[in-house]
Design a protein around this motif. Structure first.
Motif, PDB file in Angstrom:
ATOM      1  N   ILE A 192      42.005  43.199  38.100  1.00  0.00           N
ATOM      2  CA  ILE A 192      41.682  43.339  39.516  1.00  0.00           C
ATOM      3  C   ILE A 192      40.339  44.040  39.693  1.00  0.00           C
ATOM      4  O   ILE A 192      39.515  43.652  40.539  1.00  0.00           O
ATOM      5  CB  ILE A 192      42.813  44.089  40.248  1.00  0.00           C
ATOM      6  CG1 ILE A 192      44.026  43.158  40.383  1.00  0.00           C
ATOM      7  CG2 ILE A 192      42.357  44.592  41.616  1.00  0.00           C
ATOM      8  CD1 ILE A 192      45.234  43.802  40.999  1.00  0.00           C
ATOM      9  N   ASP A 193      40.093  45.057  38.905  1.00  0.00           N
ATOM     10  CA  ASP A 193      38.812  45.751  38.957  1.00  0.00           C
ATOM     11  C   ASP A 193      37.666  44.793  38.644  1.00  0.00           C
ATOM     12  O   ASP A 193      36.617  44.809  39.306  1.00  0.00           O
ATOM     13  CB  ASP A 193      38.827  46.918  37.962  1.00  0.00           C
ATOM     14  CG  ASP A 193      37.552  47.754  38.021  1.00  0.00           C
ATOM     15  OD1 ASP A 193      36.892  47.763  39.075  1.00  0.00           O
ATOM     16  OD2 ASP A 193      37.226  48.392  37.009  1.00  0.00           O
ATOM     17  N   SER A 194      37.852  43.938  37.647  1.00  0.00           N
ATOM     18  CA  SER A 194      36.791  43.001  37.267  1.00  0.00           C
ATOM     19  C   SER A 194      36.682  41.836  38.236  1.00  0.00           C
ATOM     20  O   SER A 194      35.609  41.229  38.344  1.00  0.00           O
ATOM     21  CB  SER A 194      37.034  42.488  35.841  1.00  0.00           C
ATOM     22  OG  SER A 194      36.705  43.488  34.894  1.00  0.00           O
ATOM     23  N   LEU A 195      37.758  41.497  38.936  1.00  0.00           N
ATOM     24  CA  LEU A 195      37.664  40.497  39.994  1.00  0.00           C
ATOM     25  C   LEU A 195      36.753  41.017  41.103  1.00  0.00           C
ATOM     26  O   LEU A 195      35.880  40.300  41.605  1.00  0.00           O
ATOM     27  CB  LEU A 195      39.059  40.195  40.543  1.00  0.00           C
ATOM     28  CG  LEU A 195      39.154  39.241  41.737  1.00  0.00           C
ATOM     29  CD1 LEU A 195      38.586  37.872  41.400  1.00  0.00           C
ATOM     30  CD2 LEU A 195      40.607  39.117  42.211  1.00  0.00           C
ATOM     31  N   TRP A 196      36.944  42.270  41.478  1.00  0.00           N
ATOM     32  CA  TRP A 196      36.139  42.883  42.533  1.00  0.00           C
ATOM     33  C   TRP A 196      34.705  43.137  42.067  1.00  0.00           C
ATOM     34  O   TRP A 196      33.740  42.645  42.666  1.00  0.00           O
ATOM     35  CB  TRP A 196      36.794  44.193  42.975  1.00  0.00           C
ATOM     36  CG  TRP A 196      36.114  44.895  44.101  1.00  0.00           C
ATOM     37  CD1 TRP A 196      35.030  45.732  44.021  1.00  0.00           C
ATOM     38  CD2 TRP A 196      36.446  44.824  45.491  1.00  0.00           C
ATOM     39  NE1 TRP A 196      34.676  46.188  45.269  1.00  0.00           N
ATOM     40  CE2 TRP A 196      35.527  45.651  46.198  1.00  0.00           C
ATOM     41  CE3 TRP A 196      37.450  44.161  46.208  1.00  0.00           C
ATOM     42  CZ2 TRP A 196      35.582  45.810  47.577  1.00  0.00           C
ATOM     43  CZ3 TRP A 196      37.490  44.325  47.586  1.00  0.00           C
ATOM     44  CH2 TRP A 196      36.568  45.134  48.257  1.00  0.00           C
ATOM     45  N   SER A 197      34.570  43.902  40.987  1.00  0.00           N
ATOM     46  CA  SER A 197      33.235  44.293  40.524  1.00  0.00           C
ATOM     47  C   SER A 197      32.464  43.124  39.931  1.00  0.00           C
ATOM     48  O   SER A 197      31.240  43.047  40.062  1.00  0.00           O
ATOM     49  CB  SER A 197      33.353  45.415  39.480  1.00  0.00           C
ATOM     50  OG  SER A 197      33.943  46.557  40.055  1.00  0.00           O
ATOM     51  N   GLY A 198      33.179  42.212  39.260  1.00  0.00           N
ATOM     52  CA  GLY A 198      32.512  41.053  38.681  1.00  0.00           C
ATOM     53  C   GLY A 198      31.897  40.160  39.740  1.00  0.00           C
ATOM     54  O   GLY A 198      30.806  39.602  39.548  1.00  0.00           O
ATOM     55  N   THR A 199      32.575  40.014  40.881  1.00  0.00           N
ATOM     56  CA  THR A 199      32.018  39.227  41.983  1.00  0.00           C
ATOM     57  C   THR A 199      30.744  39.877  42.512  1.00  0.00           C
ATOM     58  O   THR A 199      29.741  39.207  42.775  1.00  0.00           O
ATOM     59  CB  THR A 199      33.055  39.108  43.119  1.00  0.00           C
ATOM     60  OG1 THR A 199      34.230  38.454  42.615  1.00  0.00           O
ATOM     61  CG2 THR A 199      32.506  38.317  44.293  1.00  0.00           C
TER      62      THR A 199
END
Length: 297
Positions: A192-199
């Motif tokens: 979830i963190d990488s979904l947010w930050s990756g975007t």
């Protein structure tokens, strides 16, 4: 017993401005677009790529599905990648233990003459814009160099962009499968963190202009249960004359009342409701006091 991932639903709202969130190779890499519904589309593969890249580039996780160089030149094939990561004994177990993307999304692993198929515990559906959008714009410009030495004219560059789109991405964490893939609750937090930050960190020429706006994470206390299609239950209150005239967040408000009613209806099956919201969208979304703000590093 390990803390395997619980049944969870994810709703993620993000937008793009003057960019190409997911090129369609069958349409000269123009943004994916539904000609009938007039909505922009982004594949689940693109969403997973965003997550994988962030897990590898920013968090230094081992990622199985990524391009690696072969020792004799060129790019590794699937069998070589399996051997490089999994070794020669307990291959699948080793890959699962090393690679968070395998625990989350599964994969196909050719070992000798067999292909092992592991179904991922986290699945995303095709994302779509929550409103009708203008057809992708075709733009053309000049390049920096000539096409050949001593030529007098520069080359041209051509590309397609979306003026604006607000997307809804919907995903499910399947608790019934998490023990098979060894996916943990900590893994889900990382995803979830990488979904947010990756975007947010997709800072490339074609992707610049994408920002995470709102994320809802619903954790259930019952295996196999989830409400479903949360992306279709988000309503936009549009301020422009038509949907395809939307050019930014000021042109609409977000109504989550249909979702909040369903969460109240099924509250006996819900363990926690957590959310993340971008500063600029806090005034656009009415968030119940019972929801917990999710703070990530």
């Amino acid at each position: 017993m390990k803390n395997y991932a619980k049944q969870t639903e994810i709703l993620f709202l993000w937008d793009c401005e003057n960019s190409n969130p997911n090129g369609d190779i069958l349409r000269d890499n123009a943004p994916r677009y539904d000609d009938i519904g007039h909505k922009a589309l982004v594949s689940d593969v693109r969403i997973k790529r965003t997550i994988r890249d962030d897990l590898y580039d920013r968090k230094n996780h081992e990622i199985f599905v990524r391009e690696t160089a072969h020792k004799e030149g060129g790019i590794n094939d699937g069998k070589t990648r399996v051997t490089d990561v999994g070794g020669k004994e307990n291959v699948i177990e080793t890959i699962i233990s090393k690679c968070i993307d395998v625990r989350a999304f599964g994969g196909v692993f050719p070992v000798e003459k067999k292909a092992y198929n592991l179904t991922g515990s986290i699945q995303f559906k095709m994302s779509k814009s929550l409103h009708q959008v203008s057809e992708p714009m075709y733009i053309k410009g000049t390049g920096a160099f000539a096409s050949k030495p001593k030529a007098e004219n520069k080359t041209f560059r051509e590309e397609y962009i979306l003026p604006y789109a607000l997307f809804g991405t919907f995903g499910v964490v399947n608790e019934l499968n998490s023990e098979k893939t060894k996916l943990t609750n900590d893994d889900v937090t990382e995803i979830i963190d990488s979904l947010w930050s990756g975007t947010k960190n997709l800072i490339t020429r074609s992707k610049m202009g994408q920002l995470p706006r709102f994320l809802l994470k619903i954790t259930y206390n019952q295996k196999g249960f989830f409400i479903g299609e949360l992306d279709n239950r988000v309503k936009l209150i549009i301020k422009t004359a038509s949907e395809n005239e939307i050019r930014g967040g000021d042109d609409y408000e977000i109504d989550l009342s249909m979702i909040t009613k369903l969460l109240e209806k099924y509250k006996s099956k819900i363990e926690t409701i957590e959310y993340m919201v971008d500063d600029t969208f806090e005034t656009k979304i009415e968030i119940p006091n019972s929801w917990i703000r999710l703070e990530l590093d």
